[in-house]
Design an enzyme around this catalytic site. Structure first.
Site, PDB file in Angstrom:
ATOM      1  N   ARG A 237       0.848  -1.187   0.000  1.00 38.00           N
ATOM      2  CA  ARG A 237       0.000   0.000   0.000  1.00 38.00           C
ATOM      3  C   ARG A 237       0.881   1.233   0.000  1.00 38.00           C
ATOM      4  O   ARG A 237       1.859   1.319   0.741  1.00 38.00           O
ATOM      5  CB  ARG A 237      -0.929   0.026   1.218  1.00 38.00           C
ATOM      6  CG  ARG A 237      -2.055  -1.000   1.170  1.00 38.00           C
ATOM      7  CD  ARG A 237      -3.093  -0.651   0.112  1.00 38.00           C
ATOM      8  NE  ARG A 237      -4.156  -1.633   0.007  1.00 38.00           N
ATOM      9  CZ  ARG A 237      -4.172  -2.646  -0.845  1.00 38.00           C
ATOM     10  NH1 ARG A 237      -3.133  -2.826  -1.668  1.00 38.00           N
ATOM     11  NH2 ARG A 237      -5.193  -3.487  -0.893  1.00 38.00           N
ATOM     12  N   ASP A 261       5.438  -0.403  -6.488  1.00 40.33           N
ATOM     13  CA  ASP A 261       4.320  -0.703  -7.368  1.00 40.33           C
ATOM     14  C   ASP A 261       3.075   0.029  -6.899  1.00 40.33           C
ATOM     15  O   ASP A 261       2.022  -0.069  -7.516  1.00 40.33           O
ATOM     16  CB  ASP A 261       4.065  -2.220  -7.378  1.00 40.33           C
ATOM     17  CG  ASP A 261       3.007  -2.638  -8.381  1.00 40.33           C
ATOM     18  OD1 ASP A 261       3.104  -2.220  -9.555  1.00 40.33           O
ATOM     19  OD2 ASP A 261       2.077  -3.373  -8.006  1.00 40.33           O
ATOM     20  N   GLU A 266      -1.566   7.628  -5.583  1.00 39.25           N
ATOM     21  CA  GLU A 266      -1.725   6.961  -6.875  1.00 39.25           C
ATOM     22  C   GLU A 266      -3.120   7.105  -7.477  1.00 39.25           C
ATOM     23  O   GLU A 266      -3.297   6.923  -8.678  1.00 39.25           O
ATOM     24  CB  GLU A 266      -1.396   5.475  -6.746  1.00 39.25           C
ATOM     25  CG  GLU A 266      -2.394   4.665  -5.957  1.00 39.25           C
ATOM     26  CD  GLU A 266      -2.039   3.177  -5.930  1.00 39.25           C
ATOM     27  OE1 GLU A 266      -2.877   2.384  -6.356  1.00 39.25           O
ATOM     28  OE2 GLU A 266      -0.927   2.837  -5.478  1.00 39.25           O
ATOM     29  N   HIS A 298       0.912  -0.288 -10.089  1.00 41.35           N
ATOM     30  CA  HIS A 298       0.036  -1.181  -9.331  1.00 41.35           C
ATOM     31  C   HIS A 298      -0.342  -2.405 -10.170  1.00 41.35           C
ATOM     32  O   HIS A 298      -1.525  -2.739 -10.326  1.00 41.35           O
ATOM     33  CB  HIS A 298      -1.233  -0.446  -8.873  1.00 41.35           C
ATOM     34  CG  HIS A 298      -1.824  -1.025  -7.624  1.00 41.35           C
ATOM     35  ND1 HIS A 298      -2.237  -0.234  -6.570  1.00 41.35           N
ATOM     36  CD2 HIS A 298      -2.078  -2.303  -7.259  1.00 41.35           C
ATOM     37  CE1 HIS A 298      -2.727  -1.011  -5.614  1.00 41.35           C
ATOM     38  NE2 HIS A 298      -2.637  -2.271  -6.015  1.00 41.35           N
TER      39      HIS A 298
END
Length: 334
Positions: A237, A261, A266, A298
């Site tokens: 996260r 990632d 985001e 992600h």
């Protein structure tokens, strides 16, 4: 029964429809797909729907939940494991059914974490571009042998365990930290306090949920306790990492490499094509300016097997709601 699917991409449609043909056969579930993310402005799209199906960056705070409830929505189906974007107290007060996908192909995320580590360590992303331009020089591509290095796994749930097994298989010493340690980790590595893990690890990989206790788990203090030149990997996260603190650690050369990632801001960037736009997130742009930083959008979950499992479990949760059954994946308030 109609279900509004928000933040829907072509792959969501494909795998949900495939799962509906099998898991939902004979139950007359109909999915209505919307590209838009769910927020207070788009909640009205769920008119005439009994439930909404949402992803990690959809917003389900109290105003959104109240708007959905007023439209007749009674179920929130999360096609992800995390639920930090849901106001569970409000959902409970409104009597909403909230269910998630607690685990799906943990190996998918673990393997992506390994891919990030290997790419940064061996500079394969830079080598790829060089070779395509006819440049076969090796200067600047020097890496380290991972065999014998120490890898710290923060969070020893299913994904953390899968990641630990991979690095153990590569000959690494594996350390773990978790306030609720998994007994299975004992056969892979040693459980230690977080400070010891940070100080000893050449690579620190995050695999824990985002809670008030883990918000900015990686900040100036924890970065200062990390082994100088270590690599930080986050496939969990974005809010676990204080972006500005990481930028300071990269600038001071305390942090050797960063692979992420996920990113704490985001929702304004990921799962969109912004290649023709100006990205006005200065922290993100600053991160992208470092040669020792690798960012993916992600995609750790993004395998055929994981999407099949996510869709199948989501349909199972929906079937439980429709039948009024107990659901093992239901998320309770508190």
């Amino acid at each position: 029964m109609q279900i509004a699917v928000f933040s829907a991409r072509p792959y969501d449609r494909r795998f949900l429809e495939e799962a509906n043909q099998h898991e939902g056969a004979g139950q007359d579930f109909q999915f209505v797909y919307f590209d838009a993310a769910l927020d207070v402005h788009t909640a009205a799209l769920a008119q005439d729907c009994a439930g909404v199906c949402v992803f990690v960056n959809d917003r389900l705070d109290a105003p959104v939940l109240q708007a959905l409830h007023a439209l007749g929505v009674r179920a929130v189906l999360l096609r992800c494991a995390g639920f930090n974007n849901v106001d569970l107290a409000s959902a409970h007060a409104l009597g909403l059914f909230v269910a998630r996908v607690p685990a799906y192909s943990p190996e998918a995320v673990a393997e992506h974490a390994l891919a990030l580590v290997m790419t940064l360590n061996r500079h394969t992303h830079r080598a790829y571009n060089r070779v395509r331009e006819g440049n076969f020089m090796l200067d600047g591509l020097l890496g380290h042998t991972l065999h014998g290095k120490t890898v710290g796994i923060v969070g020893t749930g299913k994904i953390g365990l899968a990641t630990a097994r991979i690095f153990r298989g590569m000959g690494c010493t594996v350390l773990g930290h978790d306030p609720y340690p998994s007994p299975a980790f004992a056969g892979i590595g040693a459980m230690v306090e977080l400070d010891e893990l940070l100080s000893r690890s050449d690579i620190v990989s995050l695999h824990c949920p985002l809670t008030p206790d883990t918000q900015h788990l990686i900040d100036d203090g924890s970065l200062a306790r990390m082994k100088p030149g270590a690599m930080l990997v986050n496939t969990s996260r974005g809010g676990l990492v204080d972006t500005h603190a990481v930028i300071r650690a990269l600038k001071s050369r305390r942090l050797g490499h960063l692979a992420i990632d996920v990113y704490e801001q985001e929702s304004a960037l990921f799962f969109q094509d912004l290649s023709g736009e100006i990205i006005d997130d200065e922290a993100f742009q600053r991160l992208m300016s470092f040669p020792n930083v690798l960012v993916t959008g992600h995609q750790g979950f993004f395998t055929v097997e994981a999407l099949q499992e996510i869709s199948a479990i989501t349909l199972g949760n929906l079937a439980d709601f429709a039948a009024g059954r107990e659901c093992g994946n239901r998320v309770a308030a508190g």
